[in-house]
Design a protein around this motif. Structure first.
Motif, PDB file in Angstrom:
ATOM      1  N   TYR A 141      -6.540   5.310   4.136  1.00  0.00           N
ATOM      2  CA  TYR A 141      -5.842   4.410   3.233  1.00  0.00           C
ATOM      3  C   TYR A 141      -4.533   3.950   3.819  1.00  0.00           C
ATOM      4  O   TYR A 141      -3.982   4.570   4.728  1.00  0.00           O
ATOM      5  CB  TYR A 141      -5.671   4.978   1.830  1.00  0.00           C
ATOM      6  CG  TYR A 141      -4.897   6.272   1.704  1.00  0.00           C
ATOM      7  CD1 TYR A 141      -5.550   7.480   1.762  1.00  0.00           C
ATOM      8  CD2 TYR A 141      -3.526   6.263   1.486  1.00  0.00           C
ATOM      9  CE1 TYR A 141      -4.853   8.677   1.611  1.00  0.00           C
ATOM     10  CE2 TYR A 141      -2.817   7.446   1.334  1.00  0.00           C
ATOM     11  CZ  TYR A 141      -3.494   8.648   1.401  1.00  0.00           C
ATOM     12  OH  TYR A 141      -2.806   9.820   1.246  1.00  0.00           O
ATOM     13  N   ALA A 142      -4.072   2.849   3.291  1.00  0.00           N
ATOM     14  CA  ALA A 142      -2.838   2.259   3.789  1.00  0.00           C
ATOM     15  C   ALA A 142      -1.805   2.278   2.682  1.00  0.00           C
ATOM     16  O   ALA A 142      -2.141   2.138   1.511  1.00  0.00           O
ATOM     17  CB  ALA A 142      -3.092   0.814   4.219  1.00  0.00           C
ATOM     18  N   GLY A 143      -0.577   2.496   3.047  1.00  0.00           N
ATOM     19  CA  GLY A 143       0.512   2.378   2.085  1.00  0.00           C
ATOM     20  C   GLY A 143       1.669   1.668   2.767  1.00  0.00           C
ATOM     21  O   GLY A 143       1.774   1.678   3.992  1.00  0.00           O
ATOM     22  N   PHE A 144       2.512   1.051   1.961  1.00  0.00           N
ATOM     23  CA  PHE A 144       3.640   0.326   2.546  1.00  0.00           C
ATOM     24  C   PHE A 144       4.924   1.098   2.344  1.00  0.00           C
ATOM     25  O   PHE A 144       5.235   1.536   1.232  1.00  0.00           O
ATOM     26  CB  PHE A 144       3.735  -1.069   1.937  1.00  0.00           C
ATOM     27  CG  PHE A 144       2.508  -1.870   2.195  1.00  0.00           C
ATOM     28  CD1 PHE A 144       2.254  -2.339   3.480  1.00  0.00           C
ATOM     29  CD2 PHE A 144       1.577  -2.089   1.206  1.00  0.00           C
ATOM     30  CE1 PHE A 144       1.091  -3.037   3.756  1.00  0.00           C
ATOM     31  CE2 PHE A 144       0.413  -2.793   1.473  1.00  0.00           C
ATOM     32  CZ  PHE A 144       0.164  -3.265   2.751  1.00  0.00           C
ATOM     33  N   VAL A 203       3.280  -5.333   9.625  1.00  0.00           N
ATOM     34  CA  VAL A 203       2.225  -6.348   9.495  1.00  0.00           C
ATOM     35  C   VAL A 203       2.291  -6.996   8.120  1.00  0.00           C
ATOM     36  O   VAL A 203       1.292  -7.495   7.621  1.00  0.00           O
ATOM     37  CB  VAL A 203       0.825  -5.740   9.715  1.00  0.00           C
ATOM     38  CG1 VAL A 203       0.653  -5.335  11.171  1.00  0.00           C
ATOM     39  CG2 VAL A 203       0.606  -4.512   8.821  1.00  0.00           C
ATOM     40  N   GLY A 204       3.452  -6.976   7.486  1.00  0.00           N
ATOM     41  CA  GLY A 204       3.546  -7.523   6.138  1.00  0.00           C
ATOM     42  C   GLY A 204       2.747  -6.670   5.176  1.00  0.00           C
ATOM     43  O   GLY A 204       2.541  -5.486   5.407  1.00  0.00           O
ATOM     44  N   PHE A 205       2.276  -7.305   4.099  1.00  0.00           N
ATOM     45  CA  PHE A 205       1.532  -6.555   3.077  1.00  0.00           C
ATOM     46  C   PHE A 205       0.026  -6.655   3.317  1.00  0.00           C
ATOM     47  O   PHE A 205      -0.732  -6.957   2.418  1.00  0.00           O
ATOM     48  CB  PHE A 205       1.890  -7.075   1.681  1.00  0.00           C
ATOM     49  CG  PHE A 205       3.267  -6.677   1.234  1.00  0.00           C
ATOM     50  CD1 PHE A 205       3.544  -5.365   0.884  1.00  0.00           C
ATOM     51  CD2 PHE A 205       4.289  -7.607   1.173  1.00  0.00           C
ATOM     52  CE1 PHE A 205       4.803  -4.987   0.468  1.00  0.00           C
ATOM     53  CE2 PHE A 205       5.566  -7.240   0.763  1.00  0.00           C
ATOM     54  CZ  PHE A 205       5.828  -5.925   0.412  1.00  0.00           C
ATOM     55  N   PRO A 247       8.354  -4.282   4.381  1.00  0.00           N
ATOM     56  CA  PRO A 247       7.285  -3.275   4.369  1.00  0.00           C
ATOM     57  C   PRO A 247       6.867  -2.874   5.782  1.00  0.00           C
ATOM     58  O   PRO A 247       6.860  -3.695   6.699  1.00  0.00           O
ATOM     59  CB  PRO A 247       6.134  -4.022   3.691  1.00  0.00           C
ATOM     60  CG  PRO A 247       6.344  -5.451   4.076  1.00  0.00           C
ATOM     61  CD  PRO A 247       7.832  -5.650   4.254  1.00  0.00           C
ATOM     62  N   ARG A 248       6.535  -1.647   5.923  1.00  0.00           N
ATOM     63  CA  ARG A 248       5.932  -1.187   7.158  1.00  0.00           C
ATOM     64  C   ARG A 248       4.689  -0.418   6.746  1.00  0.00           C
ATOM     65  O   ARG A 248       4.747   0.440   5.867  1.00  0.00           O
ATOM     66  CB  ARG A 248       6.920  -0.292   7.891  1.00  0.00           C
ATOM     67  CG  ARG A 248       6.467   0.129   9.236  1.00  0.00           C
ATOM     68  CD  ARG A 248       7.544   0.955   9.882  1.00  0.00           C
ATOM     69  NE  ARG A 248       8.348   0.160  10.791  1.00  0.00           N
ATOM     70  CZ  ARG A 248       9.053   0.700  11.778  1.00  0.00           C
ATOM     71  NH1 ARG A 248       9.096   1.994  11.945  1.00  0.00           N
ATOM     72  NH2 ARG A 248       9.732  -0.063  12.588  1.00  0.00           N
ATOM     73  N   ARG A 249       3.563  -0.776   7.349  1.00  0.00           N
ATOM     74  CA  ARG A 249       2.313  -0.184   6.890  1.00  0.00           C
ATOM     75  C   ARG A 249       2.074   1.180   7.546  1.00  0.00           C
ATOM     76  O   ARG A 249       2.244   1.338   8.744  1.00  0.00           O
ATOM     77  CB  ARG A 249       1.135  -1.099   7.236  1.00  0.00           C
ATOM     78  CG  ARG A 249      -0.191  -0.572   6.709  1.00  0.00           C
ATOM     79  CD  ARG A 249      -1.304  -1.548   6.944  1.00  0.00           C
ATOM     80  NE  ARG A 249      -1.631  -1.652   8.363  1.00  0.00           N
ATOM     81  CZ  ARG A 249      -2.462  -2.549   8.855  1.00  0.00           C
ATOM     82  NH1 ARG A 249      -3.020  -3.439   8.061  1.00  0.00           N
ATOM     83  NH2 ARG A 249      -2.723  -2.576  10.148  1.00  0.00           N
ATOM     84  N   GLY A 250       1.694   2.123   6.728  1.00  0.00           N
ATOM     85  CA  GLY A 250       1.288   3.423   7.252  1.00  0.00           C
ATOM     86  C   GLY A 250      -0.169   3.669   6.907  1.00  0.00           C
ATOM     87  O   GLY A 250      -0.584   3.444   5.777  1.00  0.00           O
ATOM     88  N   MET A 251      -0.963   4.079   7.883  1.00  0.00           N
ATOM     89  CA  MET A 251      -2.361   4.424   7.623  1.00  0.00           C
ATOM     90  C   MET A 251      -2.496   5.940   7.637  1.00  0.00           C
ATOM     91  O   MET A 251      -1.897   6.614   8.463  1.00  0.00           O
ATOM     92  CB  MET A 251      -3.280   3.856   8.715  1.00  0.00           C
ATOM     93  CG  MET A 251      -3.335   2.347   8.800  1.00  0.00           C
ATOM     94  SD  MET A 251      -4.286   1.586   7.473  1.00  0.00           S
ATOM     95  CE  MET A 251      -5.883   2.337   7.743  1.00  0.00           C
TER      96      MET A 251
END
Lengths: 389, 459, 80
Positions: free
Chosen positions: A317-320, A283-285, A225-229
């Protein structure tokens, strides 16, 4: 032939529709529901602008070009089927990638490469650029207009794809897949929290959770996962008319760097809000609202559109985003578990790439015809094996 | 003496009590509050405007205010007013605030650090959706109260007060003092005459609440206006073209379903609605505090231990966010939380705990006024449930029940400017599930430019 | 001292310390925003619901129920 599709995000929903259309009996399994995660926590990008012509990434560019065209006809069909309102909110509004003074040369070179593989990419400056986006910062000197960039309302589009599949006999099961049912070395179904489901083939479309899900099914798949804000503003009079990016976008998606990266993506939605993305962090989940990425995104967005400084934020919001180590989607049969097919690793481009991915899945699972080249995305490809080893 | 730095979020009764108690226990204290003046909603006021008859327990407010002023003079207290706290981090403890005129661009960005945090963010009125409730002239009961107290105005001249709970009474009184005629007070609950100690007559209700004097005053002012107080009744439709012209009132059964054939039209130009309260949990949720379980549409509260500690280390909670209990409970909880947060050991807090426990009875009695499921039967298909995005009831009902987060998002219910603060519970009740609308990454509205340029740190 | 502000072209006199919402109500107005074509004014009165927002001195989205009227403010109605 019965096919279990694991994951009811956009990739799973599109695959379920393609498989059902080709005559398969489809069971769509998800632990949380349709578009419960990444597909409802993203911008709904259907892009060609961020796809480069470099040999390493060119297969994805070609997939994106084909998928972009497929979305247009698919959206019309889904609208017609739904009847009582827009099914995808497809807006073919085009994208504008802009460069600040030092960035003009790399951007125009990138666009030239794109034109060579058939992406429409027109360099615009001065009055032409201001005509496209009158509220851009005066600092911006040059842009490239991509008339084929589009956007859909991602959760709605995913729902419509799943509904269309269900109208063709697909069944939705809300359950978590826990293990594979194997016979003679081949996967013949899945165990779930609400019972076993037999199948002739299993398609794994679990997005960022695909690695974990593959392990439960006895396969090995390196998807992380890669977090996107994303920032969302209050509704306002429309002042952003295209998808507008700064030219850092390509670098952020393709990079293997764990550090926070941002590049601005600003666009209006039909609801009147403006979406501002997007960061990429490994940053993981962790979906807690982080401060550094929203500050960085805000700064870049205001540099692009100064009026945004006074705009009110509604939420973040954040999505992976699921990515493979070589940053190409993984589509095809697992090399070690016959009957198990993967469709994941689309890294923030899953909405756009869904129709083409679904066509490839129907090809792999049912032997349906395709004009697309499946080879670059096969799970057994060398670039994936090398990194994994 | 404690040398801890206690940060208090909210300056209503609970927050003020916490701040005073922490100062008494020797701590350094920083109070952050969004208002221009201390007091929260309960003691909302303006020196030049507020009619003193509208204030209750005012001496306690003045003592608290003066104690904090003394703390400031001693250099042990800091007061940040007009501070919109938009983010709370707990590891380490950091409150991010914007200080300045409400919603003005370019407010001062401040980060407050501390050793302990007392959350005292209070509650706001909950108003159930009713056909016509978006017409100008319809406000929450709290708005009617706030406008009367803070601004010395009423939205109309003939007001119907409707909803549930004893808090409707002070609202009716405020309206009367501020110059409106309260045409009726409608209590949706059918109060059990024997079981819980409530009766249909407000002055007896007041006595049962252990607040005899105060609530008896309300009752007297209603009697003076010849205002009927009806239980088992509610507003089921509000009529008017461009503003309120009348309301349809009906008897309600125990489940709050309108009883057919009991409808009557009441002439009025304003309606004040209060069906209980919604605790303001945004900061507690962001801090990671455990909440109580409750069915969708019913309020959850912050779980607090006997000393008002939450599940998160270094975070205490007091007042309405731990359970709707009124100002006395908030004061007692705030006092306990402030002492505990300042480092006073559990054993030394027995008296404070007893004072807090004595306020439980009133809170328990409020349960008789809890919202009942039948309210949704007064909705029409086209009743707007989400006011911000103008989403109709039928659209929400259609989207509920499916396996699709997508469909529910597509209605945009709860996704507008107020971020579901107004309609969230009602939407969740109609959907029959929790949608997570109360997990808000931004605790207060802010402008994008206010994220830029760093912040000013305070110790 | 009573502050005077401009609202939608009209001069509104507020009591000192009154909010913009309070002063607008005192001037006889019950609504000053439109939402999906319908009129809105104060609903929650304490900054929660965002129904009463106005544009103040060019900045949109200001909650009239929270913002104290200042002399010379230019207040405009909003619609969304």
């Amino acid at each position: 032939m019965r096919v279990v599709v694991v994951g009811a995000g956009v990739i799973g929903a599109a695959s379920a529709l393609a498989l059902a259309r080709a005559g398969a009996e489809v069971v769509l399994v998800d632990r949380a529901g349709i578009a419960a995660e990444t597909s409802s926590r993203c911008e709904g990008n259907v892009l060609v602008s961020d796809k480069g012509a470099d040999p390493a990434v060119r297969p994805e560019a070609e997939l994106a070009i084909a998928s972009n065209a497929m979305w247009r006809s698919l959206a019309l069909e889904l609208d017609a089927e739904r009847g009582d309102g827009p099914a995808t909110e497809l807006e073919a509004k085009g994208g504008v990638v802009v460069a600040f003074p030092q960035g003009a040369a790399p951007l125009t070179a990138f666009a030239e490469g794109q034109r060579s593989i058939g992406i429409r990419a027109e360099v615009v400056d001065g009055a032409a650029l201001r005509a496209l986006e009158p509220h851009l910062s005066p600092e911006v000197e040059l842009g490239v207009h991509y008339p084929d960039d589009a956007q859909v309302q991602p959760s709605l589009a995913t729902q419509s794809l799943a509904s269309a599949a269900m109208r063709r006999g697909a069944r939705l099961v809300l359950a978590e897949v826990t293990a594979a049912r194997m016979r003679g070395g081949r996967i013949v179904g899945v165990e779930t929290t609400s019972g076993a489901i037999d199948a002739d083939a299993v398609v794994l479309c679990a997005g960022p959770w695909s690695g974990e899900a593959a392990a439960r099914l006895g396969a090995r798949l390196d998807i992380r996962p890669r977090r996107g804000m994303i920032l969302v503003t209050t509704a306002m009079r429309q002042r952003v008319f295209h998808k507008v990016y700064d030219a850092d976008y390509v670098g952020a998606v393709g990079s293997a760097d764990a550090q926070l990266q941002t590049s601005t993506v600003v666009e209006s939605t039909p609801a009147g809000t403006v979406l501002i993305g997007s960061s990429r962090e490994r940053v993981g989940f962790d979906d807690r609202p982080a401060l550094a990425p929203i500050e960085a995104i805000a700064a870049k967005a205001v540099r692009l559109f100064p009026f945004l400084a006074e705009t009110q934020l509604l939420r973040t919001y954040a999505g992976f985003r699921p990515y493979a180590p070589d940053h190409l989607p993984v589509i095809g049969e697992d090399p070690a578990v016959p009957g198990l097919f993967h469709a994941s690793g689309h890294e923030g481009a899953g909405i756009g790439l869904a129709p083409a991915t679904a066509e490839l899945i129907a090809h792999h699972v049912l032997g349906s015809a395709t004009a697309l080249d499946p080879a670059p995305f096969l799970p057994g490809r060398a670039s994936l094996a090398e990194v994994a080893a | 003496m404690s040398r801890r730095h206690v940060v208090v979020l909210g300056a209503g009764p609970a927050g003020l009590a916490a701040a005073v108690a922490a100062l008494e226990a020797g701590a350094r204290v920083t109070v952050l509050d969004e208002g221009e003046r201390l007091g929260g909603q309960y003691w909302r006021h303006h020196e030049a405007i507020t009619d003193r008859r509208l204030q209750h327990g005012w001496e306690r407010f003045e003592r608290s205010r003066d104690r904090i002023a003394a703390g400031i003079a001693e250099g042990r207290a800091v007061l940040l007013q007009r501070a919109a706290v938009w983010r709370v981090d707990v590891e380490p403890l950091r409150l991010h605030a914007l200080v300045g005129k409400p919603d003005a661009p370019g407010r001062r960005r401040v980060v407050v650090r501390g050793d302990a945090l007392v959350l005292a963010t209070g509650a706001h009125d909950r108003a159930l959706p009713i056909p016509g409730w978006t017409l100008p002239g319809v406000t929450t009961a709290g708005a009617a109260q706030a406008l009367a107290k803070r601004d010395g105005v009423t939205v109309g001249t003939r007001t119907l007060v409707a909803g549930a709970g004893p808090f409707l009474l002070p609202v009716a009184q405020s309206l009367a003092i501020a110059g409106a005629r309260v045409v009726e007070v409608l209590e949706a609950s059918r109060l059990p005459r024997h079981a819980a100690g409530w009766t249909a007559r407000p002055w007896e209700l007041a006595a049962a609440a252990g607040k005899g004097l105060e609530l008896a005053e309300y009752a007297r002012s209603l009697l003076g206006q010849r205002t009927p107080y009806r239980t088992g009744s509610g507003v089921v439709r509000i009529l008017g073209e461009r503003r309120v012209e009348a309301a349809v009132v009906a008897r309600l059964d125990r489940a709050w379903r309108p009883i057919p054939g009991t409808e009557r039209e009441v002439a009025c130009d304003s309606v004040a609605l209060g069906h209980g309260f919604t605790p303001r949990l945004d900061a507690a949720i962001q801090a990671g505090c455990a909440l109580t379980e409750a069915p969708p549409g019913s309020p959850r509260f912050v779980v607090a231990d006997p000393d008002q500690r939450t599940s998160v280390d270094g975070v205490w909670a007091a007042g309405e966010i731990t359970g709707i209990g009124g100002a006395d409970a908030a004061l007692a909880e705030g006092d306990l939380a402030g002492r505990s947060a300042a480092g006073t050991p559990h054993a030394a807090l027995a008296a404070a705990r007893r004072r807090r426990d004595r306020t439980d009875a009133f809170a328990r009695r409020l349960e008789a006024h809890a919202i009942q499921d039948g309210w949704s039967s007064w909705l029409e298909d086209d009743t707007l449930v989400c006011r911000c995005e103008s989403v109709e009831a039928a659209a929400i009902v259609r989207a509920s029940g499916s396996a699709s987060r997508a469909l529910r998002l597509a209605t945009r219910a709860g996704l507008g400017a107020c971020q579901g603060r107004t309609c969230g519970s009602s939407v969740e009740a109609l959907c029959g599930e929790r949608l997570g609308l109360d997990a808000r990454p931004l605790l207060a509205p802010m402008r994008i430019g206010e994220l830029l340029g760093g912040s000013e740190a305070t110790a | 001292m009573s502050p005077t502000f401009e609202f939608d072209g009209a001069e509104i006199a507020a009591r000192d310390g009154q909010t913009i919402a309070g002063a607008l109500i005192a001037s006889g107005r019950a609504s000053w925003r439109t939402a999906a074509g319908a009129e809105r004014g104060v609903f929650c009165g304490i900054g929660i619901c965002q129904d009463c927002t106005v544009t103040v001195n060019g900045a949109a989205g200001v909650r009239a129920c929270l913002r104290t009227a200042c002399d010379g403010d230019v207040v405009e109605p909003e619609s969304r």
